[in-house]
Structure formats: C-alpha cells, structure tokens
Design a protein around this motif. Structure first.
Motif, PDB file in Angstrom:
ATOM      1  N   TYR A  47       0.477   8.633   7.050  1.00  8.57           N
ATOM      2  CA  TYR A  47       0.649   9.866   6.286  1.00  8.57           C
ATOM      3  C   TYR A  47      -0.728  10.380   5.866  1.00  8.57           C
ATOM      4  CZ  TYR A  47       5.344   7.943   6.098  1.00  8.57           C
ATOM      5  OH  TYR A  47       6.571   7.413   6.428  1.00  8.57           O
ATOM      6  N   ILE A  48      -1.049  11.565   6.349  1.00  5.84           N
ATOM      7  CA  ILE A  48      -2.362  12.166   6.097  1.00  5.84           C
ATOM      8  C   ILE A  48      -2.203  13.198   4.988  1.00  5.84           C
ATOM      9  CG2 ILE A  48      -4.259  13.446   7.124  1.00  5.84           C
ATOM     10  CD1 ILE A  48      -3.285  12.436   9.855  1.00  5.84           C
ATOM     11  N   PRO A  49      -2.900  13.028   3.853  1.00  6.60           N
ATOM     12  CA  PRO A  49      -2.751  14.007   2.752  1.00  6.60           C
ATOM     13  C   PRO A  49      -3.388  15.345   3.105  1.00  6.60           C
ATOM     14  CG  PRO A  49      -4.422  12.369   2.212  1.00  6.60           C
ATOM     15  CD  PRO A  49      -3.792  11.917   3.501  1.00  6.60           C
ATOM     16  N   ILE A  50      -2.703  16.408   2.736  1.00  6.63           N
ATOM     17  CA  ILE A  50      -3.204  17.773   2.901  1.00  6.63           C
ATOM     18  C   ILE A  50      -3.422  18.349   1.502  1.00  6.63           C
ATOM     19  CG2 ILE A  50      -2.773  20.059   3.865  1.00  6.63           C
ATOM     20  CD1 ILE A  50      -3.028  17.916   5.965  1.00  6.63           C
ATOM     21  N   PRO A  51      -4.634  18.639   1.116  1.00  9.79           N
ATOM     22  CA  PRO A  51      -4.879  19.122  -0.256  1.00  9.79           C
ATOM     23  C   PRO A  51      -4.342  20.535  -0.457  1.00  9.79           C
ATOM     24  CG  PRO A  51      -6.899  19.191   1.031  1.00  9.79           C
ATOM     25  CD  PRO A  51      -5.877  18.514   1.889  1.00  9.79           C
ATOM     26  N   ILE A  52      -3.786  20.768  -1.641  1.00 10.29           N
ATOM     27  CA  ILE A  52      -3.313  22.087  -2.056  1.00 10.29           C
ATOM     28  C   ILE A  52      -3.932  22.376  -3.410  1.00 10.29           C
ATOM     29  CG2 ILE A  52      -1.316  23.497  -2.672  1.00 10.29           C
ATOM     30  CD1 ILE A  52       0.374  21.938  -0.819  1.00 10.29           C
ATOM     31  N   THR A  53      -4.690  23.460  -3.494  1.00 14.70           N
ATOM     32  CA  THR A  53      -5.386  23.788  -4.736  1.00 14.70           C
ATOM     33  C   THR A  53      -4.824  25.019  -5.427  1.00 14.70           C
ATOM     34  OG1 THR A  53      -6.993  25.103  -3.472  1.00 14.70           O
ATOM     35  CG2 THR A  53      -7.528  22.788  -3.881  1.00 14.70           C
ATOM     36  N   TYR A  67       2.319  13.880   9.116  1.00 13.52           N
ATOM     37  CA  TYR A  67       2.726  12.603   9.707  1.00 13.52           C
ATOM     38  C   TYR A  67       2.010  12.387  11.041  1.00 13.52           C
ATOM     39  CZ  TYR A  67       5.688   8.885  11.555  1.00 13.52           C
ATOM     40  OH  TYR A  67       6.146   7.699  12.067  1.00 13.52           O
ATOM     41  N   HIS A  68       1.619  11.146  11.273  1.00 12.24           N
ATOM     42  CA  HIS A  68       1.041  10.747  12.560  1.00 12.24           C
ATOM     43  C   HIS A  68       1.730   9.471  13.005  1.00 12.24           C
ATOM     44  CE1 HIS A  68      -1.720   9.803  15.790  1.00 12.24           C
ATOM     45  NE2 HIS A  68      -1.943   8.614  15.248  1.00 12.24           N
ATOM     46  N   GLU A  69       2.159   9.440  14.261  1.00 15.07           N
ATOM     47  CA  GLU A  69       2.837   8.275  14.816  1.00 15.07           C
ATOM     48  C   GLU A  69       1.860   7.477  15.665  1.00 15.07           C
ATOM     49  OE1 GLU A  69       5.698   5.491  16.021  1.00 15.07           O
ATOM     50  OE2 GLU A  69       5.632   6.903  14.340  1.00 15.07           O
ATOM     51  N   THR A  73      -5.831   3.168  14.078  1.00 18.45           N
ATOM     52  CA  THR A  73      -6.467   3.878  12.971  1.00 18.45           C
ATOM     53  C   THR A  73      -7.109   5.164  13.498  1.00 18.45           C
ATOM     54  OG1 THR A  73      -6.928   1.771  11.881  1.00 18.45           O
ATOM     55  CG2 THR A  73      -8.141   3.706  11.094  1.00 18.45           C
ATOM     56  N   ILE A  74      -6.904   6.261  12.771  1.00 17.81           N
ATOM     57  CA  ILE A  74      -7.422   7.558  13.205  1.00 17.81           C
ATOM     58  C   ILE A  74      -8.284   8.151  12.099  1.00 17.81           C
ATOM     59  CG2 ILE A  74      -5.443   8.014  14.711  1.00 17.81           C
ATOM     60  CD1 ILE A  74      -4.385   9.867  12.491  1.00 17.81           C
ATOM     61  N   ASP A  75      -9.099   9.097  12.500  1.00 16.64           N
ATOM     62  CA  ASP A  75      -9.892   9.863  11.550  1.00 16.64           C
ATOM     63  C   ASP A  75      -9.063  11.045  11.068  1.00 16.64           C
ATOM     64  OD1 ASP A  75     -11.985  12.345  11.209  1.00 16.64           O
ATOM     65  OD2 ASP A  75     -12.830  10.434  10.499  1.00 16.64           O
ATOM     66  N   PHE A  76      -8.762  11.101   9.774  1.00 21.43           N
ATOM     67  CA  PHE A  76      -7.870  12.131   9.239  1.00 21.43           C
ATOM     68  C   PHE A  76      -8.408  13.536   9.486  1.00 21.43           C
ATOM     69  CE2 PHE A  76      -5.730   9.248   5.832  1.00 21.43           C
ATOM     70  CZ  PHE A  76      -5.180   8.498   6.860  1.00 21.43           C
TER      71      PHE A  76
END
Length: 1115
Positions: A47-53, A67-69, A73-76
């Motif tokens: 689960y990659i966080p997406i910032p909301i400001t 989401y990433h399946e 390990t990946i670079d977000f």
C-alpha cells in the motif's frame, strides 16, 4: 394495587413466549455456519500512501493509498510516476478497512497479465428494451468484448479509519466529502505523473483519465453515490460506479432521523440528476446532470444477513438505461450466495468483476468508453447469465431476444444474416462427411451417452404433435465444439446442396450456460460412472420451430475438435414436451403441512423434462427443503449375482442412467437462484414479500426443475422452523422495531383515556394488554391502520401488496412488537421494584442506627443546604429541561435523552417508594386492628398506630394518606398512578434513546478526534421529545382546556394526540422508516408545550370562559 386477571396474564405470557421462541429460533438459524462454496483469493499486497493536503481539519485523519501487487520491494515515488492505467477507487463500508481492496486489486493484476477469459459460444445476455432506450444510434447488441486488455487497472483505496458509517449520518457525510477530495487528488496525480514522464523523456502514450471508477462495499457504495452528487465534485469526474452489497433504497439501520433524511436527500438528487434540465417556463436548458453515470449494484443474495436485496435495488433511483442490480446467485461464472464480507474475497466473483472492469477500456483511448450504453452492455454481457430472468418459458421463448423466423424465398440477404447470427464461428466448422451415420429418432425423448460422431434427426411435425410443441435440450457438451443443433425446412443430406433461400438455421449458439457440479469419477478403468451434471440448456418454443420440419442434433466424434480432451462422461437429453403437464402450483399451506401429512409428490417415467413449480407463498419467507429421490429408471435387474444384487441400491443404479436434477428459482426482487444438486437442498430466495411497497407478484416464487425423463421420482418438502424464524426477523426487523413505538403510543393513549374518564390510571402492561382485546380495541388499533395504508398506497399510485399476506405479516409483526415491549416493561418494572424495596430497607435500618451515623446525617444536611442543590430541588423540571436540551443541541441528542430518562426514573422511584411505604403502613394498621379486636376491645378509638420505625420525615405520613371521605383515592393509590404515568413516558423515551444508541456508540468511539455539533434536525427533534417528557410529566396534563378568539373552551386531550401519533408511526413502520417516528414524538412535545402555555395564559388572564377539569385523585 392493580392486578392483572388470569386472561390478561395468559395473553401477556403468550406474547412473551411467542417473542422468545421466534427470537431464539431466529438466532439459531442465523448463527448456523453457512457454506458459501467460495474459493479464497491470495495476494502479495503493498500500500503506497498518496498525500492529500487540500482536505480540512476534520478530514485530515483519513488517508489515500495506491495498491501494488507483488512480493518485490519497489520504489514508491517511481511507481507513482508510472501511473498510466485506469484509476479505480475502492471505498470500504461500515467499519471496513482500506486493505479490503487487496482481493479485487490482486485478481485485476492477474487478469490483465493473463488476458480475457476464454471465449465460449453460449448465449450471452443482452440489454432489455427498457435498458436500450430510445436512442438506437449504436447497436450495442453486436458489440464484441475485447480479445486483449489494453489498459491495466490502478487501484486506489481510501482509509476511513474503520468508522461505522452505518450508524451515524455525520460520519457518512464526512466520508462522502473526503471521497470527493480523493477523486480530485487521483486525477491530479495522473496529470503530475504524465508531466514528470514527459520532462524525463519517457514514453507518454495514452490519454489522461478524465474520470475515476468507484467501487464501494456496503455503505461505501452509498458514499460513492453521495460523492457524485456533491456540489464540489468536478464535472464528469465519475462515470462508473460498482457497488457490492450496498444499500440504496433504505438505510440498513433506519433509526436516526438525520440518517434517513440524508438518504432521502441523496436519492432525491439522483432522481433529479437523470431528468432533463429546463427553465422555469419549461424550455430545454441542458442534458441531465448524471446522464453520463452508470451504476451497477451487486447483491450477495440470501446469505447476506446485513443488507437485504430489496435495499440494494436501484429501482426509482437510477433509470434502466443507466444501471441495474444483479444478485451473485444469478451472476455468470459465480452462481453463489455469499455473506456480507465474503463478497469482497470470493474468488469466483472477484475474477468476474476484475475482467468486467478491464473490458470497459476503449482500445483507442485506453480509458473507459464514454458512451453509457456501451458500458452498460459490457456489464450486462460480463455479469448477467443468458438464462432468462423470467421462467415463463412454457408460453414464450425468451432464451434469445430475437426469435428465429422462417426465411422466404425472395429474401436472401435476411436469410444469410439470420444464419450467420445463430451459427458457430467459421474457424470451428464441421463437414457433413465427419458424421459417421445418421440416426432417426422415433420417440419424443432423445438421449446421448457418448461422443459418437452421429447426427440425430427429429421430425418436428411428428414428435411435436399432441400439444408437445416445446423442445428442451440439456447437455454437458460444449456448443459448437461438442454438439450442434440445426433447424431444417426439409430433409437433405448436407447443407451444401441447399439453395440460399431455404438454408438451414443453426441454433447452437442459443444454448445457455448453467452451473454444474463436479464430474463423477471413474472408480475403476472401464467401469460405469454416474451421469454427469448438465452444463447447458436450450429451449425452443413453437414460434422458434414454426416453418421447420426437422431438428438435428449433431455430436462430435470423441477426438475433440478444439484439441482438448473430451469430458470424462458425456451426456445430452432432449425432449418434445407439453409444458402444462409439468406445471404444479402449491398453496401457502402446502410446504408446511407436507412434512406432517407425509404425502410425497411423484413423477412417473417419461414425464416432462422441465417441471414448472409455482409457490404462491414466497420461498424467501418460507424456505423449502426439497428432497428428490429416484423411484425407478427402467432397470429391473442389476445383472449381478443374486448374492450381490441386494447390496445395490435402486437409487444408485438410477444415477448411472439419469443426470442429476437442477432447479432454477426466480424471484422478482433478487432475480435468479440456481441449485445444482436437488437430491437434497433448501430452495430459498432473497425476497421481501408482504411489505407495503411490494407488489402482488413478489408473493410468488417460480421454480423450474430439470429432471431426467428416464427416471421416476418421489419428492418431499419440509419447512424448517428456524429457517422461517430467521428469514422473518431478517425481512421484518425494521417493521417490528417501528411497531414497538406504536405499541407504546397506544398504551399511553389508554392511560390518558382512563384519566379523562376519572378512572385509575392503568399500568403500562395492563394498558398494553387491554389494547390487544378482540374485537375492540384490537380492530381499530391493529387492523384499521393496515386498511389506511392500502388507501394511501392507492392514492399515491403505489403497487398494492396482497391484502391477505400483507395483513397477516403486519399483524404478526404487531404481536411480536407487543411481546417485545411487554418484556421491556417487565424488566424495567422489576428493576424499579427492587430498587424501591432496597431503598426502603436501607432507610429503615438507617433510622434505627441514626445516632451511630450522626456525622453522615450532618454531612448530608450540609450538602442539601448548598444553593445548587436547593435550586434543583425547587425546580427539578426546569433544571432537567435545560440540561437535557443543552446536551442534545451541543453534544449529542442521546445524552439529552439519557438525562430525561434519569428524571423519569427518579420520579418513578420516588412515587413507587411512597406507594410501597403507604402499603406497608396500611398493612401494619390492618394487622394491629385485627389483633386489637381479637383481644376483645371494641372500636378503633383506643388504637395507636406505629409506623414500624419509618419516621414521617423520610416518607409522607399516613395523615396525608388518610381515607378521607373528601377524596376518592388514597395517597398510596395516587402515587401508584403517578408511577404508572411516568413509567409509560419512561418506556417511550427509552425506546427513543435506544434508537439513538448506535449513533452514540460511534460518537464515543470518536472522542477527542475533532467532534462537530449534532445535526440540527436531530437536535430539534430530540428537543421536542424532551419537552414532551417535561410538560406531560404530571397526569393532570393529559387534557387541556384552552380558549382563544375564534374558539371558546376547547378541550384538547392527549389520548387523541397519542392515537394520531400511533397511526402515523404505524404507517412509518410499514414504509420501513421507523426514524420518522421521531417527527411525531417531537410534534407531540411541541404541541404539549403550546397547549401548556396557552392553558396558563388563559388562567392568568382570568377568562370568564376558562375553567379547569376537576379530578378526584390527590397529588
């Protein structure tokens, strides 16, 4: 003290026993484990966080993830920069987690990599004429699904902190606002990723998405719809919504007034959104606001105990041209009913949904099709089964939306078009030389037991005579590659020597896929196995075969045409039959009584292959356990030695010849249900019969059984008490809850009426029992509102239910509500009596030991001298009203109601203590008087009464309780009436507080997380309820005598107001909207304060025409 008679006690006891039996039986049925048949889904989530400001402070606690399946390990940052697919936002439901997206997202990723599902040649579902609409610019019926997927799905999920959005409207509204922010953030992120790739010189193929697909589970589906009509949402930012087990028609817990109001407001906006925008003068202004939005609702069927299928319907909210509802039981490649949470991970359903969403992509843009009809057609082809949604097969052929017509000799193009539309693809072509030899069938039933490479000829004119004008064909062979069916105008050796004008018509592609059980295993090589279950059916009606002479069934040779190995066991059975011979109709009493009468249904050999059973009572309310046993199949001898033949059961032998029976149940509410093994299974549908909004057609359930005509059968039906009880509670819980308030209103009406007639105020339990007496007042309290509801339904042009079933179910719900309220009354009454007796005991002992605890007495006196305590004692009602209203308006409405309940409880406790004290004194006086006379003394003059240690300063003295001739009631009896009056109010307002209980629980869970003020609607209604409790706290306020300029000395009685309130609450309960009862509770409160003020104003003015009612009771 009033004591219930034997008959009254019997009625109350019977009610309580009824409630307990239904409740325990229903709970037992609901708590039994359910076998859903679903496969698990496995994944490797990241689960990659997406910032909301941009969200405000109250929404900052929520979050958005991508989401990433995969297990690597990946670079977000790098992964986000590569976003180029179709954005899909998952919205969890009540108490759900953002991680629930993992099953859908993982299967979508696998589906994209492996490609579309293998194409078959079964009949596909198509849009109905209502769904196609008037615009025919695009022929969606000829639209083909993609052969490969051009875009992947980028799954986003929103973290809503697991809040219970089904319990509080404020949470639901906050979730909708945050979803709007998430949609904007997702679209902006795609733009940022596209520009970042462009700056780095990376490939930038494809177009930027302009909309986000919303997938919501449970309340998340309603949140998705609420977000679409949010005024802050960008135009066309959402064009497709898919909901899983989401309520749309009614709230799942319809108790909070603001919750019901928010539901109605959102649904009203949706209804307006599909209407053409016009000016005030009626001129065209613009297209409908939601004309681009398609909504699909998927229900879990009868195993979903939390949200009923009727609640998930889109009728009246979304037009048929823009959406539909489908049950998972009738969903292609699924055919299962599942629980509320299982629908998120059931692999069969998840796979089908994933491929459906991937099929929405337009190959030219890489994004979903903009045309709503194409998207709706894709949903229909991918989700719906080709099985007709109505089982009126015996009267008309509906397997194909376009029936076959006989070509005329002068219309060649049309003939060719018809031939090609029903024919198998050209790459799977059979030559006539491939068939070994033809067989000519002379009987109405044809059987195929092996892939023998032969063609069977059936003479339609001969075999279809004597009313046998319908043909049914069931098989486990695949269409085109395993079996083909043709209609011939005349007998020819091959199709090549026929002129075009009389070319044959292939109907193979009209075979419909049905779910089949596992294929039987071969125990030993060469041994015979049981018959395989059918996997496809085909039905031809007389209009389909009109003008044709022969029907041929061509079976492929054992080497498969497609290169695949053939099935282990091949079967096919076809029959010309008369549908009227297989029709059976069952009355509502047949299933329950069949278990006791032991009368089995029987079908002899050569019976119709299709049996049409019609149940006049819905199987959603009376689930039927259907047991089907083979009685014979023409096998007279097993061929084994005598010493072994006895070990072979006849039914096992028949299974070697006859295919397993299959049943299709159809319900107007939940659609299709398929039961693949009918030897012993429970036929149940998720219907909602006997409701105010249910049409008469919802009372019936149609069941189509496919049984092998070579075997004779015996069947038995039984109805489980626990299954009926659980279904009844599931369907009618909202109605029972609403009727509970109705019962309390009617009890208060009876108490107020007794006051007006100068009679003792009965207890709440006795008032409840009196209202159940037949014929009056039961008829005008329980039956008259039902007749009124039917009149109202006729006035507003609402489909009317069946009067008999509607009345019976409503009366049963009314009795259950009476029983529930009776239990509540008895429990609260027991608590009050125990508390009062304990209080009297402690007071009595404390007086005896008063000198030992003088310090405690001084401390209590000092506390009582405080100014705050003196104010509370001087004006308790005013203090209660201010505290309760303040809490209800500024903190939470339930807290204000709890303060009111505490005031009622304190008054009930005080009155009951006074009554019991007076009763004890009276009993002691009678006992001493008896002893005095027994000693030979005459007259009571010399008798001195002792209070058994209870001093006059603690409880009212007997001097004020005397049986003076000036008063008809003693002080004790008057205190008992006060207890009965306040106890009735306590029960009513306890029910109101319980209705706000779920909202209070969510408020407590969110303490310290940025609370907001309650909804104005909730606060205003609870204020009215509080005022009702305050201004009717004294029995004297059961009637008001008021005067104003037009009318002089108008007497307004509370019993009439309670009667109207009960009738309104009755109608609200029938409408599945118990939250509306708060409106009438508040109305009674505001009317009470208005009458009280007018009453005092007339009294202070000294109006000559003003007077007050005189009552004989002392207070």
């Amino acid at each position: 003290m009033q004591v219930l008679g034997l008959k009254a006690k019997s009625r109350i006891a019977l009610l309580i026993v009824l409630v307990l039996c239904v409740g325990f039986a229903g709970l037992y049925g609901l708590l039994k484990p359910v076998s859903n048949g679903c496969n698990m889904t496995y994944m490797y989530p990241t689960y990659i966080p997406i910032p909301i400001t941009s969200s405000g402070a109250p929404l900052a606690k929520y979050g958005l993830f991508l989401y990433h399946e995969g297990w690597k390990t990946i670079d977000f940052k790098e992964h986000i920069q590569k976003l180029s697919g179709i954005p899909v936002l998952f919205i969890p439901g009540n108490g759900g987690s953002y991680k629930q997206v993992r099953s859908l997202a993982a299967e979508s990723d696998r589906a994209y990599q492996m490609g579309p599902l293998e194409r078959t040649f079964y009949q596909e579902a198509s849009l109905t004429p209502e769904e196609e609409g008037e615009d025919q610019d695009i022929d969606v019926a000829r639209f083909e699904l993609p052969n490969q997927y051009d875009s992947r799905l980028d799954w986003f999920t929103v973290d809503l902190e697991g809040e219970h959005s089904a319990m509080d409207s404020a949470i639901l509204e906050q979730h909708a606002h945050y979803v709007v922010h998430c949609i904007h953030r997702i679209l902006d992120q795609y733009k940022e990723s596209y520009e970042a790739r462009k700056r780095e010189g990376a490939a930038t193929s494809g177009t930027l998405p302009k909309s986000v697909i919303l997938v919501g589970h449970s309340m998340g589906g309603f949140v998705a719809r609420a977000a679409v009509v949010d005024p802050h949402l960008r135009k066309s930012a959402v064009e497709t919504i898919l909901t899983l087990s989401s309520p749309h028609q009614y709230p799942p817990v319809a108790l909070q007034p603001s919750y019901g109001h928010y539901f109605r407001r959102v649904n009203s906006e949706w209804r307006k959104g599909y209407k053409v925008q016009t000016t005030g003068a009626g001129h065209y202004l613009s297209d409908p606001v939601l004309s681009h939005v398609v909504v699909i609702s998927i229900s879990g069927g009868y195993n979903d105990y939390q949200v009923r299928t009727k609640y998930e319907s889109l009728d009246g909210i979304v037009p048929p041209t823009h959406g539909f509802m489908i049950s998972s039981t009738g969903m292609k490649n699924v055919w299962l009913s599942m629980e509320h949470q299982v629908i998120l991970w059931c692999n069969q359903l998840v796979i089908q949904v994933s491929h459906t969403l991937l099929s929405l992509a337009d190959s030219r843009t890489g994004q979903p099709f903009s045309d709503t009809r194409i998207r709706l057609a894709i949903f229909s082809k991918m989700l719906r089964s080709g099985i007709p949604q109505s089982f009126n097969w015996m009267m008309q052929s509906r397997l194909s939306q376009r029936p076959i017509h006989v070509p005329t000799r002068d219309v060649k193009d049309t003939t060719e078009s018809l031939y090609m539309s029903a024919a198998c693809p050209s790459n799977i072509h059979w030559s006539d030389d491939g068939l070994e030899r033809d067989l000519y069938i002379q009987t109405t039933t044809v059987t195929v037991l092996a892939m023998d490479g032969r063609r069977r000829w059936l003479d339609i004119r001969k075999l279809g005579s004597n009313g046998r004008s319908h043909f049914m064909f069931v098989t486990n062979l695949a269409p085109c590659s395993g079996v083909r069916l043709h209609l011939w105008p005349e007998k020819r050796n091959s199709t090549s020597d026929l002129p075009v004008c009389i070319r044959i018509h292939e109907v193979t592609s009209r075979m419909v896929l049905i779910p089949s059980g596992p294929a039987p295993r071969q125990i030993e090589p060469g041994s015979q196995t049981e018959q395989a279950p059918p996997s496809a059916i085909l039905h031809l009606g007389p209009e389909d075969m009109h003008g044709f002479r022969f029907l041929t069934i061509s079976v492929a040779p054992r080497p498969s045409i497609s290169g695949r190995p053939p099935p282990a066991v091949s079967m096919a059975v076809g029959q010309f039959f008369n549908p009227e011979e297989g029709e059976r109709e069952f009355s509502p009493w047949s299933p329950p009584l069949s278990g006791y009468s032991h009368k089995d249904l029987s079908w002899k050999e050569d019976h119709p292959l299709a049996l049409n059973l019609s149940f006049t009572s819905s199987l959603g309310l009376l689930p039927v356990t259907f047991s089907l046993k083979t009685a014979g199949c023409g096998i007279k001898s097993s061929g084994l030695p005598d010493e072994q033949s006895g070990d072979i059961d006849n039914s096992k032998l028949c299974k070697l010849r006859c295919f397993p029976p299959v049943a299709f149940a159809w319900d107007e509410t939940s659609g299709l249900h398929v039961f693949t093994d009918l030897y012993s299974d429970t036929i149940i549908v998720d219907s909602s019969p006997a409701l105010w909004s249910s049409p008469k057609s919802s009372e019936k359930t149609s069941v189509l059984m496919l049984v092998d005509p070579h075997c004779s059968y015996r069947s038995a039906m039984t109805v489980s008490v626990t299954a009926v009880a659980s279904r009844f509670l599931l369907v009618y819980t909202s109605q029972i809850v609403g009727f509970s308030v109705v019962v309390i209103f009617f009890a208060l009406m009876r108490q107020a009426c007794a006051w007006d007639l100068n009679q003792p105020i009965p207890s709440t339990l006795k008032a409840l029992e009196y209202n159940l007496r037949f014929p009056l007042p039961f008829l005008y309290l329980a039956i008259a509102p039902i007749a009124l509801s039917l009149l109202v339904g006729f006035w507003i042009s609402q489909p009317s239910p069946s009067f008999a079933s509607f009345t019976i179910v409503s009366v049963v719900c009314y009795f259950l509500a009476n029983g529930f309220v009776a239990i509540l009354i008895l429990i609260s009454q027991l608590a009050f009596y125990v508390a009062a007796l304990l209080h009297i005991f402690i007071k009595t002992r404390f007086q005896l030991w008063e000198k030992k605890f003088q310090w405690f007495v001084n401390l209590s006196s000092g506390f009582g001298s405080l100014k705050v305590v003196r104010v509370i004692r001087a004006k308790p009602l005013l203090v209660t009203a201010l505290a309760a209203i303040t809490l209800a308006c500024l903190v939470h409405p339930a807290l204000g109601l709890l303060v009111l309940l505490f005031s009622h409880a304190l008054c009930c406790h005080t009155a009951l203590c006074s009554f019991l004290t007076a009763s004890f004194r009276s009993h002691a006086r009678r006992h001493e008087l008896f002893d005095y006379k027994k000693d030979g003394n005459d007259g009571p003059d010399k008798l001195t009464f002792k209070c058994d240690g209870i001093s006059n300063q603690n409880f009212p003295s007997e001097d004020r309780c005397s049986n003076s001739p000036d008063f008809s009631k003693s002080f004790g009896e008057t205190q008992l009436e006060i207890f009965h009056h306040r106890h009735g109010l306590f029960i009513l307002h306890l029910a109101a507080a319980l209705m706000f209980g779920p909202s209070l629980v969510t408020w407590l869970q969110r303490l310290g997380m940025g609370q907001s003020f309650p909804w104005v609607l909730d606060s205003a209604l609870c204020t009215g309820v509080i005022l009702h409790g305050i201004f009717t706290s004294n029995p004297q306020f059961n009637s008001f005598l008021v005067s104003f300029r037009p009318i002089r000395n108008l007497e307004v009685r509370m019993n009439f107001l309670y009667l109207l309130a009960g009738y309104y609450s009755y109608l609200s309960s029938l409408a599945l909207a118990p939250y509306r009862e708060f409106y009438v509770m508040a109305a009674v409160g505001y009317i009470s304060i208005g009458l009280t003020l007018l009453h005092r104003w007339n009294r202070d003015k000294g109006d000559a025409h003003f007077g007050s009612r005189k009552h004989s009771h002392r207070h």
